[in-house]
Enzyme design. Structure first.
Site, short mmCIF file in Angstrom:
data_model
loop_
_atom_site.label_atom_id
_atom_site.label_comp_id
_atom_site.label_asym_id
_atom_site.label_seq_id
_atom_site.Cartn_x
_atom_site.Cartn_y
_atom_site.Cartn_z
N TYR A 146 0.86 -1.19 0.00
CA TYR A 146 0.00 0.00 0.00
C TYR A 146 0.89 1.22 0.00
O TYR A 146 1.85 1.31 0.77
CB TYR A 146 -0.88 0.00 1.25
CG TYR A 146 -1.77 1.21 1.40
CD1 TYR A 146 -2.80 1.46 0.49
CD2 TYR A 146 -1.59 2.11 2.45
CE1 TYR A 146 -3.63 2.58 0.62
CE2 TYR A 146 -2.42 3.22 2.60
CZ TYR A 146 -3.44 3.45 1.68
OH TYR A 146 -4.24 4.55 1.83
N ASP A 245 9.47 2.95 -0.47
CA ASP A 245 8.45 3.60 0.37
C ASP A 245 8.71 3.21 1.83
O ASP A 245 8.48 2.07 2.24
CB ASP A 245 7.06 3.15 -0.09
CG ASP A 245 5.94 3.80 0.72
OD1 ASP A 245 6.25 4.49 1.71
OD2 ASP A 245 4.76 3.62 0.35
N LYS A 277 4.49 9.15 8.86
CA LYS A 277 4.29 8.57 10.20
C LYS A 277 5.28 9.10 11.24
O LYS A 277 5.12 10.22 11.71
CB LYS A 277 4.27 7.04 10.10
CG LYS A 277 3.11 6.57 9.19
CD LYS A 277 2.82 5.10 9.31
CE LYS A 277 1.82 4.62 8.27
NZ LYS A 277 0.45 4.51 8.69
C1 LIG Z 1 3.93 2.22 3.21
C2 LIG Z 1 2.91 3.31 3.18
N1 LIG Z 1 2.96 4.23 2.20
C3 LIG Z 1 2.08 5.25 2.15
C4 LIG Z 1 1.08 5.37 3.09
C5 LIG Z 1 0.11 6.51 2.99
O1 LIG Z 1 0.31 7.39 4.04
P1 LIG Z 1 -0.87 8.37 4.52
O2 LIG Z 1 -1.89 7.52 5.19
O3 LIG Z 1 -0.19 9.34 5.43
O4 LIG Z 1 -1.39 9.04 3.28
C6 LIG Z 1 0.99 4.44 4.12
C7 LIG Z 1 -0.07 4.54 5.14
O5 LIG Z 1 -0.32 3.64 5.92
C8 LIG Z 1 1.93 3.38 4.17
O6 LIG Z 1 1.90 2.45 5.14
#
Ligand SMILES: Cc1ncc(COP(=O)(O)O)c(C=O)c1O
Length: 443
Positions: A146, A245, A277
């Site tokens: 994700y 990511d 985060k």
């Molecule tokens: C690996 C990863 N990338 C991107 C995101 C997206 O972040 P946000 O919820 O701050 O938009 C998340 C959210 O859980 C994530 O775990």
């Protein structure tokens, strides 16, 4: 005169359903996958959450990862209060933003950082930049990873969508036109042959490959030894960018995120990285960064447009900076030790109750799958017994432990999870394991 009704999660949720779709501002907060009423939280302190009914829980969600130091850490709170008193947003560059960028550059291999307000914006912008830099259009992602709710990345996108739909489809949600995912190739996680074949067939068109540095959104699935290095090298060979990511793993899996566990040891660096985060310290701050020659293609230095009214907000970056400065080696040692204690007790309790399970880790991150096979990809993760997890979740909740309300999520600890908090978790596990076993017998 009638008395004010006592606030409770149930009555608040009923009101919320009338004005907020599903009563929640993000789908993973709903209890759809486990049943029941989401708890409305009113305060947090260290490892504890208190809900609108005055019940206290040990928090194993930690706001889905950001709260590395626990709730309302006194030094972070003091820094934030001072920042708020100076003014909440100026729409100009500020020193906290600069200092946070320096801290991120010091901990990771990125040379330049651009701040945004969410992980979604970070991955969306990184992909735009990769396309702008390479002049190519195709993006590769892995099933079960994700990267936020970016249209082009909402294809086989892990926990939130699994929990809601339980199915793999491209696009993963109504509202995303096929044209948005047409340029996204989705491959099975960990499958080197599939990566090699995709580059052999489409190499000239591939702008970037994006992966969670260690997937945490289908439960925790650590990359096999050398897998991220292989991805970085394959991208390099074909002139594509490797986008790692680290929104979830960054400053959490280790001091240097997942990269500290593989890239730093093996001597390779991603072209672009995304963060969120932990680096926001509980505020909406995220970032992407990477090679200077790629990052300088960004507006205003270069032609690739990217912007944000509240990007690099001084309160959010102050919270993130205070958090990272307090995230010393001792913090990570504590997360390792506390995690090991919980994992051992969890495995013992589930084994004693006869519940098939696999506990997986990536640095200090971990999760449990109610299945009988090691989970290496999305397909393996999908074999988890959701009904057994729902029973386990509610038994833990009743005993004062707040777990993620989905079977496909990482459990998050903080530096504030002390012996008292661990004791509550350990005491609750045997009965929760029995509840999971009973759910399996009943099905
Ligand atoms: C690996 C990863 N990338 C991107 C995101 C997206 O972040 P946000 O919820 O701050 O938009 C998340 C959210 O859980 C994530 O775990």
């Amino acid at each position: 005169m009638t008395a004010e009704p006592v606030p409770s999660s149930r009555s608040l949720f009923e009101r919320a359903l009338a004005v907020i779709p599903g009563g929640v501002s993000s789908p993973v907060r709903a209890f759809n996958a486990v049943g029941g009423t989401p708890r409305f939280m009113v305060s947090g302190s260290g490892p504890w959450l208190t809900d609108a009914d005055g019940r206290r829980y040990v928090d194993l969600v930690c706001s889905w990862g950001p709260l590395l130091l626990g709730h309302a850490h006194p030094e972070v709170t003091a820094a934030v209060q001072a920042a708020v008193a100076r003014g909440t947003s100026f729409g100009t560059p500020t020193e906290p933003e600069l200092e946070l960028a320096e801290e991120i550059v010091a901990r990771t291999p990125v040379e330049r950082v651009r701040f945004v307000s969410s992980g979604t914006e970070a991955t969306m912008s990184a992909i735009r930049l990769a396309r702008g830099f390479t002049g190519r259009d195709v993006v590769i992602k892995f099933a079960g990873c994700y990267h936020g709710h970016v249209d082009s990345l909402l294809a086989a996108a892990g926990s939130g969508l699994m929990t809601l739909r339980g199915a793999l489809s491209v696009p993963g949600t109504p509202g995303v036109p096929a044209s948005s995912t047409d340029l996204t190739l989705v491959l099975p996680y960990g499958d080197r042959d599939a990566v090699t074949a995709a580059f052999a067939e489409h190499g000239e068109r591939i702008a970037c490959l994006i992966t969670e540095a260690a997937p945490g959104n289908m439960g925790v699935v650590p990359p096999e030894e050398g897998f991220n290095a292989f991805l970085a090298e394959t991208c390099r060979t074909h002139g594509a960018l490797f986008v790692s990511d680290e929104v979830m793993t960054g400053f959490r899996a280790s001091r240097q995120g997942q990269w500290g566990l593989d890239g730093a040891r093996e001597g390779w660096v991603p072209d672009l990285m995304t963060f969120g985060k932990v680096m926001g310290g509980g505020f909406p701050a995220a970032a992407f960064g990477g090679r200077a020659d790629v990052m300088t293609r960004l507006s205003p230095e270069g032609p690739v447009y990217q912007a944000g009214t509240l990007s690099g907000n001084p309160v959010a970056t102050t919270a993130g900076l205070a958090t990272l400065r307090l995230a010393t080696d001792d913090v990570y040692d504590h997360l390792h030790a506390a995690g090991a204690t919980i994992r051992a007790a969890l495995a013992d309790a589930l084994s004693a109750a006869g519940v098939a399970h696999v506990v997986q880790t990536a640095g200090t991150m971990f999760s449990v799958f109610f299945t009988d096979r090691p989970v290496r990809n999305f397909e393996d993760a999908s074999t988890t017994d959701e009904a057994a997890y729902a029973a386990f979740f509610h038994a833990m909740l009743e005993r004062g432990v707040y777990l993620p309300p989905s079977a496909y999520e990482a459990w998050f600890l903080s530096a504030a999870h002390d012996d008292e908090a661990l004791g509550v978790i350990l005491d609750a596990l045997p009965a929760a394991a029995t509840a999971a076993a009973q759910a399996q017998e009943a099905s």
